[in-house]
Design a protein around this motif. Structure first.
Motif, PDB file in Angstrom:
ATOM      1  N   GLU A  49       0.850  -1.188   0.000  1.00  0.00           N
ATOM      2  CA  GLU A  49       0.000   0.000   0.000  1.00  0.00           C
ATOM      3  C   GLU A  49       0.883   1.234   0.000  1.00  0.00           C
ATOM      4  O   GLU A  49       1.954   1.244   0.586  1.00  0.00           O
ATOM      5  N   THR A  51       0.465   5.724   0.094  1.00  0.00           N
ATOM      6  CA  THR A  51      -0.391   6.893   0.198  1.00  0.00           C
ATOM      7  C   THR A  51       0.329   8.065  -0.463  1.00  0.00           C
ATOM      8  O   THR A  51       1.461   8.373  -0.100  1.00  0.00           O
ATOM      9  N   THR A  53       0.220  11.986  -0.940  1.00  0.00           N
ATOM     10  CA  THR A  53      -0.401  13.120  -0.259  1.00  0.00           C
ATOM     11  C   THR A  53      -0.862  14.188  -1.239  1.00  0.00           C
ATOM     12  O   THR A  53      -0.377  14.271  -2.372  1.00  0.00           O
TER      13      THR A  53
END
Length: 73
Positions: A49, A51, A53
């Motif tokens: 995973e 992320t 921003t």
């Protein structure tokens, strides 16, 4: 399948990559730098995973082998 927590590898990154947050956060002002995980796998079923921003541009996430360059010129 057991979870295998990992972080970014400070010894296996491009010079333009800055790591923080216990090597969980990678940032770069250069679009040609990358970093690898401390965990490598060669077979089986795995997932990861990431992320990205808000405000991040020119971001790519992918998979590479150990001979893939981390600093592209």
């Amino acid at each position: 399948m057991p979870l295998v927590p990992t972080t970014w590898n400070p010894a296996d990154k491009g010079a333009g990559v800055d790591l923080s947050g216990g090597n969980l956060v990678a940032a770069s002002g250069f679009y040609t730098s990358s970093v690898r995980s401390v965990v490598g796998v060669s077979s089986g079923k795995w997932y990861w995973e990431v992320t990205i921003t808000a405000g991040a541009i020119y971001v790519m996430a992918g998979i590479g082998n150990s001979s893939a360059l981390v600093e592209h010129g």
